[in-house]
Motif scaffolding. Structure first.
Motif, PDB file in Angstrom:
ATOM      1  N   UNK A  97      14.843 -10.205   1.955  1.00 56.55           N
ATOM      2  CA  UNK A  97      15.188  -9.761   0.603  1.00 56.55           C
ATOM      3  C   UNK A  97      14.052 -10.041  -0.374  1.00 56.55           C
ATOM      4  N   UNK A  98      13.485 -11.247  -0.297  1.00 54.01           N
ATOM      5  CA  UNK A  98      12.376 -11.616  -1.190  1.00 54.01           C
ATOM      6  C   UNK A  98      11.128 -10.784  -0.905  1.00 54.01           C
ATOM      7  N   UNK A  99      10.863 -10.532   0.373  1.00 48.80           N
ATOM      8  CA  UNK A  99       9.717  -9.699   0.734  1.00 48.80           C
ATOM      9  C   UNK A  99       9.897  -8.288   0.185  1.00 48.80           C
ATOM     10  N   UNK A 100      11.094  -7.750   0.304  1.00 52.32           N
ATOM     11  CA  UNK A 100      11.376  -6.413  -0.239  1.00 52.32           C
ATOM     12  C   UNK A 100      11.137  -6.382  -1.747  1.00 52.32           C
ATOM     13  N   UNK A 101      11.581  -7.415  -2.443  1.00 54.73           N
ATOM     14  CA  UNK A 101      11.351  -7.506  -3.893  1.00 54.73           C
ATOM     15  C   UNK A 101       9.858  -7.586  -4.196  1.00 54.73           C
ATOM     16  N   UNK A 102       9.148  -8.393  -3.416  1.00 54.50           N
ATOM     17  CA  UNK A 102       7.708  -8.562  -3.636  1.00 54.50           C
ATOM     18  C   UNK A 102       6.967  -7.242  -3.454  1.00 54.50           C
ATOM     19  N   UNK A 103       7.384  -6.463  -2.474  1.00 58.02           N
ATOM     20  CA  UNK A 103       6.706  -5.190  -2.198  1.00 58.02           C
ATOM     21  C   UNK A 103       6.937  -4.153  -3.285  1.00 58.02           C
ATOM     22  N   UNK A 104       7.908  -4.389  -4.152  1.00 56.23           N
ATOM     23  CA  UNK A 104       8.144  -3.493  -5.283  1.00 56.23           C
ATOM     24  C   UNK A 104       7.429  -3.983  -6.541  1.00 56.23           C
ATOM     25  N   UNK A 105       6.865  -5.184  -6.481  1.00 54.20           N
ATOM     26  CA  UNK A 105       6.207  -5.768  -7.640  1.00 54.20           C
ATOM     27  C   UNK A 105       4.701  -5.535  -7.640  1.00 54.20           C
ATOM     28  N   UNK A 106       3.996  -6.314  -8.443  1.00 52.03           N
ATOM     29  CA  UNK A 106       2.552  -6.141  -8.600  1.00 52.03           C
ATOM     30  C   UNK A 106       1.747  -6.317  -7.309  1.00 52.03           C
ATOM     31  N   UNK A 107       2.285  -7.042  -6.341  1.00 53.13           N
ATOM     32  CA  UNK A 107       1.547  -7.269  -5.106  1.00 53.13           C
ATOM     33  C   UNK A 107       1.280  -5.962  -4.363  1.00 53.13           C
ATOM     34  N   UNK A 108       2.102  -4.974  -4.588  1.00 52.15           N
ATOM     35  CA  UNK A 108       1.923  -3.695  -3.879  1.00 52.15           C
ATOM     36  C   UNK A 108       0.593  -3.043  -4.221  1.00 52.15           C
ATOM     37  N   UNK A 109       0.085  -3.307  -5.432  1.00 52.83           N
ATOM     38  CA  UNK A 109      -1.194  -2.713  -5.832  1.00 52.83           C
ATOM     39  C   UNK A 109      -2.377  -3.388  -5.146  1.00 52.83           C
ATOM     40  N   UNK A 110      -2.146  -4.527  -4.532  1.00 51.99           N
ATOM     41  CA  UNK A 110      -3.234  -5.236  -3.851  1.00 51.99           C
ATOM     42  C   UNK A 110      -3.330  -4.832  -2.383  1.00 51.99           C
ATOM     43  N   UNK A 111      -2.380  -4.042  -1.913  1.00 49.71           N
ATOM     44  CA  UNK A 111      -2.322  -3.670  -0.499  1.00 49.71           C
ATOM     45  C   UNK A 111      -2.809  -2.240  -0.271  1.00 49.71           C
ATOM     46  N   UNK A 112      -3.399  -2.040   0.871  1.00 54.01           N
ATOM     47  CA  UNK A 112      -3.774  -0.686   1.285  1.00 54.01           C
ATOM     48  C   UNK A 112      -2.481   0.097   1.461  1.00 54.01           C
ATOM     49  N   UNK A 113      -2.448   1.377   1.088  1.00 53.19           N
ATOM     50  CA  UNK A 113      -1.200   2.161   1.187  1.00 53.19           C
ATOM     51  C   UNK A 113      -0.574   2.153   2.584  1.00 53.19           C
ATOM     52  N   UNK A 114      -1.387   2.207   3.630  1.00 52.93           N
ATOM     53  CA  UNK A 114      -0.833   2.182   4.986  1.00 52.93           C
ATOM     54  C   UNK A 114      -0.198   0.832   5.306  1.00 52.93           C
ATOM     55  N   UNK A 115      -0.833  -0.237   4.848  1.00 57.79           N
ATOM     56  CA  UNK A 115      -0.279  -1.577   5.056  1.00 57.79           C
ATOM     57  C   UNK A 115       1.035  -1.730   4.312  1.00 57.79           C
TER      58      UNK A 115
END
Length: 104
Positions: A64-82
């Motif tokens: 649940x926390x990982x899902x929330x994190x992936x919707x937050x600002x951290x998503x901009x630090x990841x490659x789109x495929x990752x």
């Protein structure tokens, strides 16, 4: 006039400055959650005991926390495929959790 000492200036955490200026910043916990998931991604699942030791969370809470994190600002630090791989991982974990809950 009294000699009044001023308290030493303290540095504010970067996140505080970011929030004050309206800049979205990446939380350390969110980064740690993502890094941990990336480590375990090739295995398709995460060993429960490792989650408890690293984060003090149950597998359900972690997903649940990982899902929330992936919707937050951290998503901009990841490659789109990752990002997509991590989202598929979370989705798969949630489906498995629902399947296990229905079997009980």
């Amino acid at each position: 006039m009294r000699n009044v000492q001023r308290p030493a200036t303290t540095r504010r955490p970067i996140n505080h400055l970011g929030r004050r200026r309206g800049i979205a910043t990446v939380c350390r916990e969110e980064s740690a959650l993502v890094e941990f998931a990336l480590t375990w991604l090739p295995f398709g699942t995460i060993a429960n005991e490792h989650l408890w030791v690293e984060f003090g969370m149950t597998p359900s809470r972690y997903v649940d926390r990982l899902a929330e994190a992936l919707e937050g600002p951290v998503r901009r630090t990841l490659h789109p495929e990752t990002l997509q791989e991590l989202k598929r991982f979370v989705s798969h974990q949630m489906i498995e959790r629902r399947r296990r809950n229905h079997q009980d």
